[in-house]
Write an enzyme that holds these catalytic residues in place. Structure first.
Site, short mmCIF file in Angstrom:
data_model
loop_
_atom_site.label_atom_id
_atom_site.label_comp_id
_atom_site.label_asym_id
_atom_site.label_seq_id
_atom_site.Cartn_x
_atom_site.Cartn_y
_atom_site.Cartn_z
N HIS A 173 -0.59 -2.31 -7.19
CA HIS A 173 -1.40 -1.97 -6.01
C HIS A 173 -2.89 -2.01 -6.34
CE1 HIS A 173 -2.51 1.24 -2.78
NE2 HIS A 173 -2.74 0.03 -2.34
N SER A 205 0.82 -1.21 0.00
CA SER A 205 0.00 0.00 0.00
C SER A 205 0.85 1.25 0.00
CB SER A 205 -0.83 0.05 1.28
OG SER A 205 -1.77 -0.96 1.31
N ASN A 216 -2.68 6.20 -1.19
CA ASN A 216 -2.64 6.31 0.28
C ASN A 216 -2.00 7.59 0.78
OD1 ASN A 216 -4.13 4.10 1.22
ND2 ASN A 216 -2.54 2.77 0.39
N GLU A 235 -2.89 0.78 -9.15
CA GLU A 235 -1.74 1.69 -9.27
C GLU A 235 -0.54 0.83 -9.64
OE1 GLU A 235 -1.44 5.47 -6.32
OE2 GLU A 235 -1.48 3.60 -5.25
N1 CAA Z 1 -15.89 -8.58 -2.13
C1 CAA Z 1 -16.54 -8.78 -3.31
N2 CAA Z 1 -17.62 -8.06 -3.67
C2 CAA Z 1 -18.06 -7.14 -2.81
C3 CAA Z 1 -17.47 -6.88 -1.57
C4 CAA Z 1 -16.33 -7.65 -1.24
N3 CAA Z 1 -15.66 -7.48 -0.09
N4 CAA Z 1 -18.13 -5.89 -0.95
C5 CAA Z 1 -19.13 -5.53 -1.76
N5 CAA Z 1 -19.10 -6.27 -2.88
C6 CAA Z 1 -20.00 -6.19 -4.03
C7 CAA Z 1 -21.39 -6.63 -3.63
O1 CAA Z 1 -21.53 -8.02 -3.78
C8 CAA Z 1 -22.26 -5.85 -4.57
O2 CAA Z 1 -22.27 -6.47 -5.84
P1 CAA Z 1 -23.62 -6.97 -6.54
O3 CAA Z 1 -24.79 -6.42 -5.81
O4 CAA Z 1 -23.50 -6.45 -7.92
O5 CAA Z 1 -23.51 -8.44 -6.46
C9 CAA Z 1 -21.49 -4.55 -4.81
O6 CAA Z 1 -20.14 -4.81 -4.39
C10 CAA Z 1 -22.06 -3.42 -3.98
O7 CAA Z 1 -22.10 -3.83 -2.62
P2 CAA Z 1 -23.23 -3.45 -1.60
O8 CAA Z 1 -24.50 -3.13 -2.33
O9 CAA Z 1 -23.28 -4.51 -0.56
O10 CAA Z 1 -22.66 -2.20 -0.83
P3 CAA Z 1 -22.18 -0.81 -1.36
O11 CAA Z 1 -23.01 -0.29 -2.48
O12 CAA Z 1 -22.03 0.01 -0.14
O13 CAA Z 1 -20.73 -1.06 -1.96
C11 CAA Z 1 -18.40 -1.00 -1.57
C12 CAA Z 1 -19.71 -1.67 -1.21
C13 CAA Z 1 -18.12 -1.21 -3.05
C14 CAA Z 1 -17.34 -1.66 -0.73
C15 CAA Z 1 -18.53 0.53 -1.28
O14 CAA Z 1 -18.96 0.72 0.05
C16 CAA Z 1 -17.24 1.28 -1.49
O15 CAA Z 1 -16.88 1.63 -2.60
N6 CAA Z 1 -16.52 1.56 -0.36
C17 CAA Z 1 -15.25 2.26 -0.42
C18 CAA Z 1 -14.18 1.31 -0.89
C19 CAA Z 1 -12.84 1.97 -0.97
O16 CAA Z 1 -12.65 3.15 -0.76
N7 CAA Z 1 -11.83 1.16 -1.29
C20 CAA Z 1 -10.47 1.59 -1.33
C21 CAA Z 1 -9.85 1.30 0.02
S1 CAA Z 1 -8.20 1.88 0.10
C22 CAA Z 1 -7.32 0.69 -0.66
O17 CAA Z 1 -7.79 -0.34 -1.06
C23 CAA Z 1 -5.87 0.96 -0.80
C24 CAA Z 1 -5.01 0.62 0.33
O18 CAA Z 1 -3.83 0.36 0.07
C25 CAA Z 1 -5.46 0.62 1.74
P1 NAD Z 2 -4.55 -9.52 5.70
O1 NAD Z 2 -4.12 -9.38 7.12
O2 NAD Z 2 -6.00 -9.68 5.39
O3 NAD Z 2 -3.79 -10.74 4.99
C1 NAD Z 2 -2.43 -10.96 5.04
C2 NAD Z 2 -2.20 -12.46 4.82
O4 NAD Z 2 -0.81 -12.69 4.59
C3 NAD Z 2 -2.61 -13.32 6.02
O5 NAD Z 2 -3.44 -14.36 5.57
C4 NAD Z 2 -1.28 -13.86 6.55
O6 NAD Z 2 -1.39 -15.17 7.10
C5 NAD Z 2 -0.44 -13.87 5.28
N1 NAD Z 2 1.01 -13.82 5.49
C6 NAD Z 2 1.70 -13.10 6.39
N2 NAD Z 2 3.03 -13.31 6.25
C7 NAD Z 2 3.16 -14.18 5.22
C8 NAD Z 2 4.28 -14.79 4.58
N3 NAD Z 2 5.52 -14.55 5.01
N4 NAD Z 2 4.05 -15.63 3.56
C9 NAD Z 2 2.79 -15.90 3.14
N5 NAD Z 2 1.69 -15.35 3.71
C10 NAD Z 2 1.88 -14.50 4.73
O7 NAD Z 2 -3.97 -8.23 4.97
P2 NAD Z 2 -4.47 -7.53 3.61
O8 NAD Z 2 -5.45 -6.47 3.97
O9 NAD Z 2 -4.84 -8.57 2.64
O10 NAD Z 2 -3.15 -6.77 3.15
C11 NAD Z 2 -2.11 -7.45 2.47
C12 NAD Z 2 -1.22 -6.45 1.75
O11 NAD Z 2 -2.01 -5.71 0.81
C13 NAD Z 2 -0.54 -5.43 2.64
O12 NAD Z 2 0.73 -5.10 2.12
C14 NAD Z 2 -1.48 -4.23 2.52
O13 NAD Z 2 -0.85 -3.01 2.79
C15 NAD Z 2 -1.88 -4.32 1.07
N6 NAD Z 2 -3.14 -3.67 0.74
C16 NAD Z 2 -4.17 -3.70 1.62
C17 NAD Z 2 -5.37 -3.08 1.30
C18 NAD Z 2 -6.53 -3.10 2.24
O14 NAD Z 2 -7.48 -2.34 2.05
N7 NAD Z 2 -6.54 -3.92 3.26
C19 NAD Z 2 -5.52 -2.46 0.05
C20 NAD Z 2 -4.44 -2.47 -0.85
C21 NAD Z 2 -3.24 -3.08 -0.48
#
Ligand code: CAA
Ligand code: NAD
Length: 282
Positions: A140, A119, A190, A152
């Site tokens: 990403h 991330s 992020n 990304e």
């Molecule tokens: N896995 C698979 N499908 C999923 C799901 C999941 N975890 N969550 C929701 N869905 C699907 C649902 O099945 C539904 O699909 P259908 O109805 O077409 O079958 C569709 O998505 C919409 O879901 P819901 O109606 O239940 O709920 P919603 O309209 O609130 O949408 C959401 C859910 C898409 C998650 C929405 O809330 C959303 O866009 N949230 C923000 C997500 C976001 O910002 N993601 C980026 C996070 S940051 C990141 O990823 C980077 C990082 O490194 C941390």
């Molecule tokens: P998670 O905690 O759901 O899953 C991590 C998994 O990796 C676990 O099942 C753990 O058992 C396994 N693991 C740990 N060490 C390991 C190793 N040495 N070999 C094999 N498996 C190992 O975490 P996540 O949310 O899936 O995040 C995973 C990666 O993706 C992180 O780098 C995170 O920053 C990135 N990421 C996360 C998100 C998010 O929204 N959670 C979005 C984009 C990217």
């Protein structure tokens, strides 16, 4: 560069989603985790997602069976010897990632691309743990992977153009949209998202409003699909903290300091949806 065999490291929420979309696009997947129970849990989520696609008429039962048939369990990193690309999605920790990449470099065939779904961690530093930095790249995905369109793509300092192009082509084959960004802490997604989430946590910490009120403001006032505290729970509070620490350390700027409340929750094991408790209870 032909890619057919994909190894995904980590069967958590991201690794499972990446394995699912790759298998749906016709790739052969080795889904690896250090814990068998994580693999089992990851596969159950994939199966549930595919069943929903069948119910919704987006996929036949036969297609679901074929997709699942393309996913093979792996509990041993040695399985990388058969991979054309490895996509690492283990925990957001530089030491863990460097150790995995150093091992993969010894095991994977010479032609194999080593990608990280990190991330926020610098791709160049992960690549430096290998003897093939030209084949290391950031891929990403966003959470939830089956739903979100963006990938990304991050070049490390030494990444070959050919490797970039192969990953870009693969991303399109997954029906995702590639966006190229430079290798700086947090990349773009992020760098912008996580300080907003961290600020929302400070707002709660300072008692400006309740968690529900903070989330309502952003949902109803800014049309965000989820409020920032709900989104933090959804991402995982451990991952949020790791990302803030990477921004804080990487830029040396106090504006990125993680909120003490975020640290406290992570120390308590309240990691969000995946552990049943974060800012909310699940
Ligand atoms: N896995 C698979 N499908 C999923 C799901 C999941 N975890 N969550 C929701 N869905 C699907 C649902 O099945 C539904 O699909 P259908 O109805 O077409 O079958 C569709 O998505 C919409 O879901 P819901 O109606 O239940 O709920 P919603 O309209 O609130 O949408 C959401 C859910 C898409 C998650 C929405 O809330 C959303 O866009 N949230 C923000 C997500 C976001 O910002 N993601 C980026 C996070 S940051 C990141 O990823 C980077 C990082 O490194 C941390
Ligand atoms: P998670 O905690 O759901 O899953 C991590 C998994 O990796 C676990 O099942 C753990 O058992 C396994 N693991 C740990 N060490 C390991 C190793 N040495 N070999 C094999 N498996 C190992 O975490 P996540 O949310 O899936 O995040 C995973 C990666 O993706 C992180 O780098 C995170 O920053 C990135 N990421 C996360 C998100 C998010 O929204 N959670 C979005 C984009 C990217």
């Amino acid at each position: 560069m032909t890619i057919q065999k994909v190894m995904v490291i980590g069967a958590g929420q991201m690794g499972g989603g990446i394995a699912q979309v790759c298998a749906q696009a016709g790739y052969d997947i080795l889904l690896n985790d250090i814990k068998e129970e994580s693999y089992t849990k990851g596969l159950a989520v994939i199966s549930k997602n595919l069943s929903r696609n069948v119910e919704k008429g987006r996929m036949s039962e036969e297609e679901k069976t074929a997709v699942l048939g393309r996913i093979t369990k792996s509990l041993d990193l040695q399985d990388a010897k058969n991979a054309d690309i490895v996509i690492e999605a283990a925990v957001e920790n530089m030491e863990v990632k460097r150790s995995i990449f150093a091992k993969l470099d010894e095991i994977a065939p010479d032609h194999a691309i080593l990608a990280s779904n990190t991330s926020s961690l610098p791709i160049t530093e992960i690549a430096a743990a290998t003897n093939r930095p030209e084949k290391v790249i950031g891929m990403h995905f966003m959470n939830p992977v089956p739903v979100m369109k963006l990938v990304e793509i991050i070049r490390g300092l030494a990444t070959d153009d050919e490797v970039y192009e192969a990953v870009e082509t693969m991303t399109k084959k997954l029906s995702k949209v590639p966006v190229e960004v430079n290798d700086f802490p947090g990349f773009v997604a992020n760098r912008v998202l996580m300080p907003m989430i961290n600020e929302a946590i400070y707002t709660l910490y300072e008692g400006v409003a309740t968690k529900e009120a903070i989330d309502d403001v952003m949902k109803l006032g800014m049309n965000h699909p989820m409020g920032p505290l709900q989104l933090a729970d959804f991402i995982g509070l451990d991952t949020c903290l790791y990302i803030m620490e990477t921004l804080h350390e990487g830029f040396g700027d106090s504006k990125y300091r993680p909120c003490p409340l975020l640290r406290k929750y992570v120390k308590a094991g309240w990691l969000g949806k995946k552990t049943g408790r974060g800012f909310y209870q699940y």
